[in-house]
Motif scaffolding. Structure first.
Motif, PDB file in Angstrom:
ATOM      1  N   ASP A 234       8.673  -0.002   7.244  1.00 56.07           N
ATOM      2  CA  ASP A 234       8.520   0.941   8.096  1.00 56.07           C
ATOM      3  C   ASP A 234       6.991   1.276   8.053  1.00 56.07           C
ATOM      4  O   ASP A 234       6.465   1.471   7.216  1.00 56.07           O
ATOM      5  CB  ASP A 234       9.184   2.136   7.776  1.00 56.07           C
ATOM      6  N   ASP A 235       6.405   1.432   9.459  1.00 57.05           N
ATOM      7  CA  ASP A 235       5.067   1.966   9.571  1.00 57.05           C
ATOM      8  C   ASP A 235       4.721   3.472   9.004  1.00 57.05           C
ATOM      9  O   ASP A 235       5.617   4.408   9.813  1.00 57.05           O
ATOM     10  CB  ASP A 235       4.450   1.461  10.910  1.00 57.05           C
ATOM     11  N   ILE A 236       4.259   3.723   8.236  1.00 58.02           N
ATOM     12  CA  ILE A 236       3.918   5.087   7.850  1.00 58.02           C
ATOM     13  C   ILE A 236       2.542   5.405   7.691  1.00 58.02           C
ATOM     14  O   ILE A 236       1.784   6.342   7.045  1.00 58.02           O
ATOM     15  CB  ILE A 236       4.551   5.480   6.272  1.00 58.02           C
ATOM     16  N   THR A 237       1.635   4.802   8.417  1.00 62.14           N
ATOM     17  CA  THR A 237       0.210   4.961   8.457  1.00 62.14           C
ATOM     18  C   THR A 237      -0.262   6.332   8.801  1.00 62.14           C
ATOM     19  O   THR A 237      -1.035   6.851   7.934  1.00 62.14           O
ATOM     20  CB  THR A 237      -0.183   3.930   9.349  1.00 62.14           C
ATOM     21  N   ALA A 238       0.381   6.940   9.725  1.00 61.08           N
ATOM     22  CA  ALA A 238      -0.198   8.221  10.341  1.00 61.08           C
ATOM     23  C   ALA A 238       0.053   9.495   9.150  1.00 61.08           C
ATOM     24  O   ALA A 238      -0.453  10.188   9.104  1.00 61.08           O
ATOM     25  CB  ALA A 238       0.794   8.696  11.546  1.00 61.08           C
ATOM     26  N   ARG A 239       0.835   9.136   8.186  1.00 62.48           N
ATOM     27  CA  ARG A 239       1.407  10.012   7.151  1.00 62.48           C
ATOM     28  C   ARG A 239       0.551   9.913   5.990  1.00 62.48           C
ATOM     29  O   ARG A 239       0.589  10.789   5.073  1.00 62.48           O
ATOM     30  CB  ARG A 239       2.818   9.503   6.914  1.00 62.48           C
ATOM     31  N   LEU A 240      -0.270   8.624   5.792  1.00 61.79           N
ATOM     32  CA  LEU A 240      -1.278   8.776   4.693  1.00 61.79           C
ATOM     33  C   LEU A 240      -2.753   8.503   4.899  1.00 61.79           C
ATOM     34  O   LEU A 240      -3.349   7.502   4.751  1.00 61.79           O
ATOM     35  CB  LEU A 240      -0.676   7.252   3.875  1.00 61.79           C
ATOM     36  N   PRO A 241      -3.267   9.565   5.404  1.00 60.11           N
ATOM     37  CA  PRO A 241      -4.803   9.485   5.777  1.00 60.11           C
ATOM     38  C   PRO A 241      -5.687   9.184   4.640  1.00 60.11           C
ATOM     39  O   PRO A 241      -6.681   8.506   4.812  1.00 60.11           O
ATOM     40  CB  PRO A 241      -5.139  10.782   6.414  1.00 60.11           C
ATOM     41  N   GLU A 242      -5.024   9.626   3.379  1.00 60.76           N
ATOM     42  CA  GLU A 242      -6.207   9.373   2.304  1.00 60.76           C
ATOM     43  C   GLU A 242      -5.996   7.817   1.931  1.00 60.76           C
ATOM     44  O   GLU A 242      -7.132   7.390   1.320  1.00 60.76           O
ATOM     45  CB  GLU A 242      -5.557  10.296   0.896  1.00 60.76           C
ATOM     46  N   VAL A 243      -4.940   7.081   2.030  1.00 62.88           N
ATOM     47  CA  VAL A 243      -4.810   5.963   1.895  1.00 62.88           C
ATOM     48  C   VAL A 243      -5.813   5.085   2.785  1.00 62.88           C
ATOM     49  O   VAL A 243      -6.191   4.166   2.467  1.00 62.88           O
ATOM     50  CB  VAL A 243      -3.553   5.431   1.720  1.00 62.88           C
ATOM     51  N   VAL A 244      -5.632   5.607   4.172  1.00 61.90           N
ATOM     52  CA  VAL A 244      -6.469   4.888   4.978  1.00 61.90           C
ATOM     53  C   VAL A 244      -7.696   4.784   4.710  1.00 61.90           C
ATOM     54  O   VAL A 244      -8.399   3.921   4.825  1.00 61.90           O
ATOM     55  CB  VAL A 244      -6.134   5.404   6.342  1.00 61.90           C
ATOM     56  N   ALA A 245      -8.134   5.950   4.147  1.00 60.25           N
ATOM     57  CA  ALA A 245      -9.896   6.211   4.065  1.00 60.25           C
ATOM     58  C   ALA A 245     -10.059   5.437   2.660  1.00 60.25           C
ATOM     59  O   ALA A 245     -11.302   4.924   3.045  1.00 60.25           O
ATOM     60  CB  ALA A 245      -9.793   7.851   3.729  1.00 60.25           C
ATOM     61  N   GLU A 246      -9.398   5.467   1.845  1.00 57.37           N
ATOM     62  CA  GLU A 246      -9.566   4.410   0.805  1.00 57.37           C
ATOM     63  C   GLU A 246      -9.940   3.099   0.847  1.00 57.37           C
ATOM     64  O   GLU A 246     -10.567   2.362   0.642  1.00 57.37           O
ATOM     65  CB  GLU A 246      -8.678   4.699  -0.349  1.00 57.37           C
ATOM     66  N   VAL A 247      -8.898   2.746   1.839  1.00 62.46           N
ATOM     67  CA  VAL A 247      -8.774   1.038   2.310  1.00 62.46           C
ATOM     68  C   VAL A 247      -9.998   0.862   3.042  1.00 62.46           C
ATOM     69  O   VAL A 247     -10.699  -0.097   2.762  1.00 62.46           O
ATOM     70  CB  VAL A 247      -7.704   0.745   2.749  1.00 62.46           C
ATOM     71  N   LEU A 248     -10.409   1.775   3.973  1.00 58.32           N
ATOM     72  CA  LEU A 248     -11.408   1.597   4.856  1.00 58.32           C
ATOM     73  C   LEU A 248     -12.897   1.405   4.313  1.00 58.32           C
ATOM     74  O   LEU A 248     -13.940   0.837   4.337  1.00 58.32           O
ATOM     75  CB  LEU A 248     -11.694   2.748   5.703  1.00 58.32           C
ATOM     76  N   ALA A 249     -12.969   2.172   2.695  1.00 56.85           N
ATOM     77  CA  ALA A 249     -14.157   1.913   1.856  1.00 56.85           C
ATOM     78  C   ALA A 249     -14.119   0.922   1.174  1.00 56.85           C
ATOM     79  O   ALA A 249     -15.268   0.565   0.480  1.00 56.85           O
ATOM     80  CB  ALA A 249     -14.145   3.260   1.028  1.00 56.85           C
ATOM     81  N   LEU A 250     -13.446   0.190   1.158  1.00 57.27           N
ATOM     82  CA  LEU A 250     -13.235  -1.184   0.228  1.00 57.27           C
ATOM     83  C   LEU A 250     -14.223  -2.266   1.083  1.00 57.27           C
ATOM     84  O   LEU A 250     -14.308  -2.406   2.162  1.00 57.27           O
ATOM     85  CB  LEU A 250     -11.955  -1.740   0.126  1.00 57.27           C
ATOM     86  N   PRO A 251     -14.876  -2.928   0.217  1.00 55.07           N
ATOM     87  CA  PRO A 251     -15.806  -4.022   0.585  1.00 55.07           C
ATOM     88  C   PRO A 251     -15.166  -5.181   1.127  1.00 55.07           C
ATOM     89  O   PRO A 251     -15.578  -6.421   0.575  1.00 55.07           O
ATOM     90  CB  PRO A 251     -16.828  -4.254  -0.575  1.00 55.07           C
ATOM     91  N   VAL A 252     -14.413  -5.062   2.167  1.00 51.88           N
ATOM     92  CA  VAL A 252     -13.580  -6.403   2.594  1.00 51.88           C
ATOM     93  C   VAL A 252     -13.543  -6.083   4.102  1.00 51.88           C
ATOM     94  O   VAL A 252     -13.625  -5.032   4.612  1.00 51.88           O
ATOM     95  CB  VAL A 252     -12.253  -6.408   2.149  1.00 51.88           C
ATOM     96  N   ARG A 253     -13.479  -7.422   4.790  1.00 53.15           N
ATOM     97  CA  ARG A 253     -13.058  -7.488   6.365  1.00 53.15           C
ATOM     98  C   ARG A 253     -11.728  -7.528   6.681  1.00 53.15           C
ATOM     99  O   ARG A 253     -11.222  -6.678   7.390  1.00 53.15           O
ATOM    100  CB  ARG A 253     -13.848  -8.534   6.535  1.00 53.15           C
ATOM    101  N   GLU A 254     -11.064  -8.256   5.954  1.00 55.38           N
ATOM    102  CA  GLU A 254      -9.593  -8.453   6.011  1.00 55.38           C
ATOM    103  C   GLU A 254      -8.803  -8.453   4.757  1.00 55.38           C
ATOM    104  O   GLU A 254      -9.238  -8.986   3.701  1.00 55.38           O
ATOM    105  CB  GLU A 254      -9.413  -9.758   6.790  1.00 55.38           C
TER     106      GLU A 254
END
Length: 569
Positions: A234-254
């Protein structure tokens, strides 16, 4: 295809013990589905609905209209009716849903009604597991089973695989591969009673991960797009903004990351699982564009500048190298993940990753664990990875197990560093070890079974003894762990003890003691004691104990508080 034929196939599969016979029945039904019916029909044969949420609960299924005398429903008609039910919302939705459900059941024969009840309740037990259905799809499409299984594991969607195989064959199935943004079935862990048994399965040296008391997450990142999925995809992206922010801060492209998310207290210890689960279920992210895959723009400094798609580290079998990998991830001395963070910041769920399945254009699924984990240590900072140590001996693994429990975690997962990521499978490469709690409780009532358990008394209402009143306090229900032999026995037993029967729940004299295993205790406003058991399952009936010797509500609460003092049973 007629829905009654699906019902007949389901009943026949449930009544058949032979694997080949089951596969033959399922394959024949799959062949008869029209192309536009395959998705729904395959779902019904798997014991589930195409629609994940329908708003139909147990109460709605109890008061059913009289069944139709003749079969008239088709698979397509049933799917359309359920699709309409699933989108009912707003003022008057309850009445409208009841009306639509009544119309569907009125058009269904008794056999079709029984199948619908099993599908809506999620308790259709016909023995058509995913492995059998994969073989049935291969048989129906006349293609190799291996291709079906691989596509199923990578897509995590039996319905998609069935439709693809039956309409496009092996060539179309081959186009199903690992894609960033498409969730795949996670690798699962087997169970062992202790670390010695676990290490016997995995071999040594083994990697010992803390088993976090959180929710499983699979995180996909492609550029500035991030999507987060649960274990059930199940897609729970909208419920976990903190996780989104941490993953966007990682030094990766994909990347595709496997891990857990959990809520911590101010000291960095995990909050009760119920709080984590509740936060994940209700938390609504701030507006980020409204897409299911939350889109946030990260600066270019967060992207892997080299763009090298072949940067995965090479395997190294030595224990020293494994220790270096664990140390590089900052895990060898920190079994309580997250202590180094400001855990109280934003009060949100924090991610802790333990595997990396794809990195910047390179699939790592088939690489050994040591390769994936070295890549993980390179891509993810220590504060966002699970506690991990390398154990060459049982004593070292036992120390890690004790440290994980002391840190408030569930236990450990012991892993073979040689094993690939076995998508969707539960084998011996990963083995979890948790302390098993058991209680001797009293059966207060039992619910009538349906579907495969029609005619038996099935779901047990469990009670703990109240030492102050001499009565019993309900802790929840379970039908887990009940074999056919136990079902037959308890049906006769509870008929003897019955004192009331409303047609659904049979209230019994509180005399029968049953030993229940469970994974933990959580708070619950549903029950008078304010607590409930997590993942309760029946171990055995205790005819050697009287109800007056059952465990008390105080004992249950002590276990929930982490201070069990139960004497030997």
């Amino acid at each position: 295809m007629r829905f009654i034929d699906i019902a007949a196939t389901s009943a026949a599969v449930a009544a058949t013990s032979g694997r080949k016979a089951k596969i033959g029945l399922l394959a024949e039904a799959l062949r008869r589905l029209d192309p536009d019916e395959i998705v729904a029909g395959a779902a019904y044969l798997a014991g589930e609905l195409r629609q994940r949420q329908t708003g139909v609960g147990y109460a709605s299924l109890r008061d059913r209209p009289e069944p139709a005398a003749e079969a008239s429903l088709t698979v397509a008609a049933v799917d359309a009716a359920i699709a309409e039910i699933s989108v009912v919302a707003g003022a008057g939705s309850q009445a409208r849903r009841k009306q639509l459900l009544g119309a569907l059941f009125s058009a269904a024969t008794i056999d079709e009604q029984q199948l619908l009840v099993g599908l809506f309740s999620g308790e259709l037990r016909q023995g058509a597991q995913a492995g059998l259905l994969a073989e049935a799809i291969a048989s129906a499409a006349e293609i190799p089973t291996a291709g079906v299984r691989r596509a199923l594991l990578l897509s995590g969607d039996l319905k998609l695989v069935a439709a693809t195989a039956l309409t496009g064959g092996a060539a179309a199935l081959a186009e199903i591969h690992l894609r960033v943004g498409t969730p795949l079935s996670p690798m699962l862990a087997g169970s062992a009673p202790d670390v010695a048994a676990a290490m016997l399965a995995t071999g040594t040296p083994a990697v010992v991960d803390a088993k976090l008391d959180g929710i499983r997450i699979q995180v996909h990142r492609s550029g500035n797009d991030v999507a987060i999925y649960t274990r059930s995809l199940d897609d729970i992206t909208a419920r976990l903004p903190e996780v989104v922010a941490e993953v966007l801060a990682l030094p990766v492209r994909e990347a595709i990351l496997d891990g857990e998310a959990m809520l911590l207290d101010e000291s960095g210890r995990p909050r009760p699982f119920q709080e984590t689960s509740s936060r994940a279920a209700t938390r609504v992210a701030a507006a980020r564009g409204g897409s299911s895959a939350t889109r946030s723009r990260a600066g270019s400094s967060t992207d892997r500048s080299s763009g090298d798609s072949s940067a995965a580290p090479s395997p190294d079998a030595s224990p020293a190298a494994l220790s270096r990998d664990a140390s590089a991830a900052g895990l060898s001395g920190a079994p309580a993940a997250g202590h180094s963070r400001d855990a109280s910041a934003a009060g949100g769920l924090r991610p802790y990753f333990f595997d990396l399945l794809h990195l910047d254009g390179t699939d790592l699924l088939d690489e050994p664990g040591r390769t994936r984990w070295a890549a993980l240590a390179d891509a993810v900072p220590p504060a966002s990875t699970v506690s991990r140590v390398v154990a060459e001996t049982e004593e070292q693994a036992a120390d890690a197990f004790a440290a994980a429990l002391a840190a408030g975690q569930e236990g450990v997962v012991i892993k073979s560093p040689d094993a690939p990521y076995d998508v969707g499978r539960r084998g011996s490469a990963w083995v979890k070890v948790k302390p098993r709690h058991t209680l001797d409780l009293v059966v207060l009532a039992v619910e009538r079974g349906h579907g495969r358990r029609q005619g038996w008394l099935s779901n047990l209402h469990l009670g703990a003894r109240d030492p102050r009143t001499g009565g019993f306090i309900m802790l929840g229900k379970t039908f887990k762990g009940l074999t056919d032999e136990l079902l037959r026995w308890q049906t006769e037993r509870f008929r003897e003890l019955a004192v009331a029967d409303d047609g659904w729940v049979v209230t019994v004299r509180p005399e029968q003691v049953v030993e229940i295993a469970f994974d933990g205790v959580q708070t619950s406003p549903r029950y008078p004691g304010g607590v409930a058991l997590r993942f309760a399952r029946v171990l055995r009936y205790r005819d050697d104990k009287r109800a007056s010797e059952a465990d008390t509500i105080d004992m249950v609460k002590e276990i929930g508080a982490g201070h069990p003092t139960r004497p030997d049973a």
